[in-house]
Design a protein around this motif. Sequence first.
Motif, PDB file in Angstrom:
ATOM      1  N   ALA A   1      -9.977   7.087   7.462  1.00 45.61           N
ATOM      2  CA  ALA A   1     -10.108   5.821   8.200  1.00 45.61           C
ATOM      3  C   ALA A   1      -9.214   5.801   9.432  1.00 45.61           C
ATOM      4  O   ALA A   1      -9.475   5.042  10.374  1.00 45.61           O
ATOM      5  N   ALA A   2      -8.166   6.633   9.447  1.00 40.62           N
ATOM      6  CA  ALA A   2      -7.290   6.698  10.622  1.00 40.62           C
ATOM      7  C   ALA A   2      -8.067   7.159  11.849  1.00 40.62           C
ATOM      8  O   ALA A   2      -7.732   6.795  12.983  1.00 40.62           O
ATOM      9  N   LEU A   3      -9.122   7.955  11.623  1.00 44.59           N
ATOM     10  CA  LEU A   3      -9.949   8.421  12.735  1.00 44.59           C
ATOM     11  C   LEU A   3     -10.731   7.272  13.373  1.00 44.59           C
ATOM     12  O   LEU A   3     -11.234   7.409  14.490  1.00 44.59           O
ATOM     13  N   TRP A   4     -10.838   6.166  12.674  1.00 38.37           N
ATOM     14  CA  TRP A   4     -11.565   4.986  13.153  1.00 38.37           C
ATOM     15  C   TRP A   4     -10.620   3.903  13.674  1.00 38.37           C
ATOM     16  O   TRP A   4     -11.076   2.841  14.100  1.00 38.37           O
ATOM     17  N   HIS A   5      -9.331   4.152  13.628  1.00 39.22           N
ATOM     18  CA  HIS A   5      -8.350   3.113  13.969  1.00 39.22           C
ATOM     19  C   HIS A   5      -8.548   2.533  15.367  1.00 39.22           C
ATOM     20  O   HIS A   5      -8.581   1.311  15.552  1.00 39.22           O
ATOM     21  N   GLU A   6      -8.675   3.405  16.348  1.00 43.39           N
ATOM     22  CA  GLU A   6      -8.815   2.944  17.733  1.00 43.39           C
ATOM     23  C   GLU A   6     -10.047   2.055  17.900  1.00 43.39           C
ATOM     24  O   GLU A   6      -9.989   0.993  18.516  1.00 43.39           O
ATOM     25  N   ALA A   7     -11.175   2.506  17.372  1.00 44.01           N
ATOM     26  CA  ALA A   7     -12.416   1.727  17.488  1.00 44.01           C
ATOM     27  C   ALA A   7     -12.294   0.407  16.739  1.00 44.01           C
ATOM     28  O   ALA A   7     -12.786  -0.629  17.199  1.00 44.01           O
ATOM     29  N   ALA A   8     -11.619   0.431  15.592  1.00 46.41           N
ATOM     30  CA  ALA A   8     -11.440  -0.792  14.813  1.00 46.41           C
ATOM     31  C   ALA A   8     -10.590  -1.809  15.577  1.00 46.41           C
ATOM     32  O   ALA A   8     -10.860  -3.012  15.549  1.00 46.41           O
ATOM     33  N   VAL A   9      -9.586  -1.323  16.282  1.00 46.51           N
ATOM     34  CA  VAL A   9      -8.764  -2.214  17.107  1.00 46.51           C
ATOM     35  C   VAL A   9      -9.611  -2.842  18.207  1.00 46.51           C
ATOM     36  O   VAL A   9      -9.535  -4.052  18.462  1.00 46.51           O
ATOM     37  N   ARG A  10     -10.443  -2.016  18.852  1.00 44.94           N
ATOM     38  CA  ARG A  10     -11.285  -2.527  19.943  1.00 44.94           C
ATOM     39  C   ARG A  10     -12.247  -3.611  19.485  1.00 44.94           C
ATOM     40  O   ARG A  10     -12.558  -4.534  20.239  1.00 44.94           O
ATOM     41  N   HIS A  11     -12.697  -3.515  18.244  1.00 41.32           N
ATOM     42  CA  HIS A  11     -13.710  -4.460  17.769  1.00 41.32           C
ATOM     43  C   HIS A  11     -13.148  -5.472  16.767  1.00 41.32           C
ATOM     44  O   HIS A  11     -13.912  -6.134  16.060  1.00 41.32           O
ATOM     45  N   SER A  12     -11.822  -5.584  16.730  1.00 36.25           N
ATOM     46  CA  SER A  12     -11.160  -6.552  15.850  1.00 36.25           C
ATOM     47  C   SER A  12     -11.640  -6.410  14.411  1.00 36.25           C
ATOM     48  O   SER A  12     -12.034  -7.385  13.757  1.00 36.25           O
ATOM     49  N   ALA A  13     -11.608  -5.179  13.937  1.00 31.86           N
ATOM     50  CA  ALA A  13     -12.006  -4.890  12.563  1.00 31.86           C
ATOM     51  C   ALA A  13     -10.776  -4.479  11.752  1.00 31.86           C
ATOM     52  O   ALA A  13      -9.899  -3.770  12.246  1.00 31.86           O
TER      53      ALA A  13
ATOM     54  N   ARG B   1      -4.173   1.916 -14.563  1.00 24.01           N
ATOM     55  CA  ARG B   1      -4.280   2.858 -13.454  1.00 24.01           C
ATOM     56  C   ARG B   1      -3.743   2.232 -12.168  1.00 24.01           C
ATOM     57  O   ARG B   1      -3.602   1.015 -12.057  1.00 24.01           O
ATOM     58  N   THR B   2      -3.474   3.099 -11.188  1.00 26.76           N
ATOM     59  CA  THR B   2      -3.043   2.660  -9.860  1.00 26.76           C
ATOM     60  C   THR B   2      -4.126   2.999  -8.847  1.00 26.76           C
ATOM     61  O   THR B   2      -4.686   4.098  -8.879  1.00 26.76           O
ATOM     62  N   LEU B   3      -4.431   2.061  -7.967  1.00 26.65           N
ATOM     63  CA  LEU B   3      -5.378   2.293  -6.884  1.00 26.65           C
ATOM     64  C   LEU B   3      -4.607   2.268  -5.570  1.00 26.65           C
ATOM     65  O   LEU B   3      -4.031   1.247  -5.188  1.00 26.65           O
ATOM     66  N   SER B   4      -4.584   3.407  -4.882  1.00 28.74           N
ATOM     67  CA  SER B   4      -3.867   3.528  -3.618  1.00 28.74           C
ATOM     68  C   SER B   4      -4.801   3.219  -2.456  1.00 28.74           C
ATOM     69  O   SER B   4      -5.998   3.528  -2.512  1.00 28.74           O
ATOM     70  N   TYR B   5      -4.267   2.600  -1.416  1.00 32.21           N
ATOM     71  CA  TYR B   5      -5.088   2.285  -0.244  1.00 32.21           C
ATOM     72  C   TYR B   5      -4.196   2.132   0.983  1.00 32.21           C
ATOM     73  O   TYR B   5      -2.963   2.053   0.888  1.00 32.21           O
ATOM     74  N   ALA B   6      -4.815   2.105   2.149  1.00 31.14           N
ATOM     75  CA  ALA B   6      -4.120   1.819   3.402  1.00 31.14           C
ATOM     76  C   ALA B   6      -5.066   1.042   4.296  1.00 31.14           C
ATOM     77  O   ALA B   6      -6.278   0.986   4.041  1.00 31.14           O
ATOM     78  N   GLU B   7      -4.518   0.420   5.326  1.00 35.34           N
ATOM     79  CA  GLU B   7      -5.324  -0.372   6.242  1.00 35.34           C
ATOM     80  C   GLU B   7      -5.163   0.144   7.670  1.00 35.34           C
ATOM     81  O   GLU B   7      -4.105   0.652   8.050  1.00 35.34           O
ATOM     82  N   TYR B   8      -6.226  -0.002   8.438  1.00 34.28           N
ATOM     83  CA  TYR B   8      -6.239   0.440   9.833  1.00 34.28           C
ATOM     84  C   TYR B   8      -6.944  -0.619  10.666  1.00 34.28           C
ATOM     85  O   TYR B   8      -7.627  -1.511  10.147  1.00 34.28           O
ATOM     86  N   GLY B   9      -6.792  -0.515  11.987  1.00 35.99           N
ATOM     87  CA  GLY B   9      -7.425  -1.480  12.869  1.00 35.99           C
ATOM     88  C   GLY B   9      -6.561  -2.708  13.087  1.00 35.99           C
ATOM     89  O   GLY B   9      -5.333  -2.617  13.159  1.00 35.99           O
ATOM     90  N   GLY B  10      -7.194  -3.871  13.198  1.00 33.04           N
ATOM     91  CA  GLY B  10      -6.471  -5.118  13.433  1.00 33.04           C
ATOM     92  C   GLY B  10      -6.255  -5.880  12.143  1.00 33.04           C
ATOM     93  O   GLY B  10      -7.209  -6.173  11.420  1.00 33.04           O
ATOM     94  N   PRO B  11      -5.010  -6.236  11.807  1.00 32.93           N
ATOM     95  CA  PRO B  11      -4.733  -6.914  10.537  1.00 32.93           C
ATOM     96  C   PRO B  11      -5.422  -8.265  10.394  1.00 32.93           C
ATOM     97  O   PRO B  11      -5.655  -8.725   9.275  1.00 32.93           O
ATOM     98  N   ALA B  12      -5.760  -8.898  11.508  1.00 31.87           N
ATOM     99  CA  ALA B  12      -6.434 -10.195  11.450  1.00 31.87           C
ATOM    100  C   ALA B  12      -7.932 -10.070  11.710  1.00 31.87           C
ATOM    101  O   ALA B  12      -8.628 -11.079  11.864  1.00 31.87           O
TER     102      ALA B  12
END
Length: 315
Positions: A47-59, A19-30
């Motif tokens: 998760a795109a709706l959380w992108h801005e907050a994730a960037v702010r908190h280095s997530a 099988r294939t498992l699809s995913y994407a990442e948001y926020g800060g890569p580090a």
Amino acid sequence: MSHQSDMTAPRAIGLPDARTLSYAEYGGPAGAPILFFHGFPASHKEAALWHEAAVRHSARLIAPDRPGIGLSSYHSGRRFLHWPSDVAHLTRQLRIDACHILATAGGSPYALACLHEFRRDSSAGEEPSTNLTVRIKGTAIVSGIYPLSLPGPGPSGIQLSTRIALWIVGHIWFLIVPLLEWFMGTPARQNPQLFMSRMMREAESRPIVDKMCLADKAYGSGFIESTKHVFARDARGAAYEAGLMGRPWGFELDDIDAGGVSIWQGGFDAACPVAMARRAHGHLKGSILKVFEYEGHLSLPARRQDEILKAMIYG
């Protein structure tokens, strides 16, 4: 919104059963890695709706599509307890040995399944059934759903008609595939305007706080996009996932070590009533319950992102 880099582009890994498992990442890569388990019906694009907050908190939010959702392969006969194995393969591929879990709404059974498997009592000589390990540092369940059969004092808050509907879908989920394909699947792929109008019609019964979120252009469009991606291939995965909700989950909440688990629930949440969250809290030993009386099913994850991520990452 801040610039979203190429990290948000969908990617995929191969699993041992082909099988294939699809995913994407948001926020800060580090940033601090957080597995994001989307709601239902939703996809990794939630998760795109959380992108801005994730960037702010280095997530760093890592958001996989569950089997049959989006571009992830369908998994015939799967149960909630199959999910930890997929997650373990994903974290190993990404070289992550410790992370948090953030689950919204219908993602909560999958978060709890991971806790059940990854936190088995090693002193008793048990090993996780996945034969792979990842350390869960903490878990936030937001607007979560819990087993319909969960015992506890007082009413659960779930209407009898809803219980009956979930039970029926749980046993004959395959019969709703054509209906779901006609109502949402085909419009999602071929007629975006019709799909949007049907989604907005469904939203008319939601509490005012949730309607306000959907009226916000950025949030509303992101919410629609996340749901639309569910049906990127067909409606079979969504129908099967709906069926899982109405069947026995395969594990008991009392068997889970819930230390580090926070339950975030809105008082106006009609989809996942706060009474059920209170019951779940009573069975999840070590969990913390946070109730926001004037938030709804959507408004809580929409308006409390900074608070949730801050609590997860900084304790």
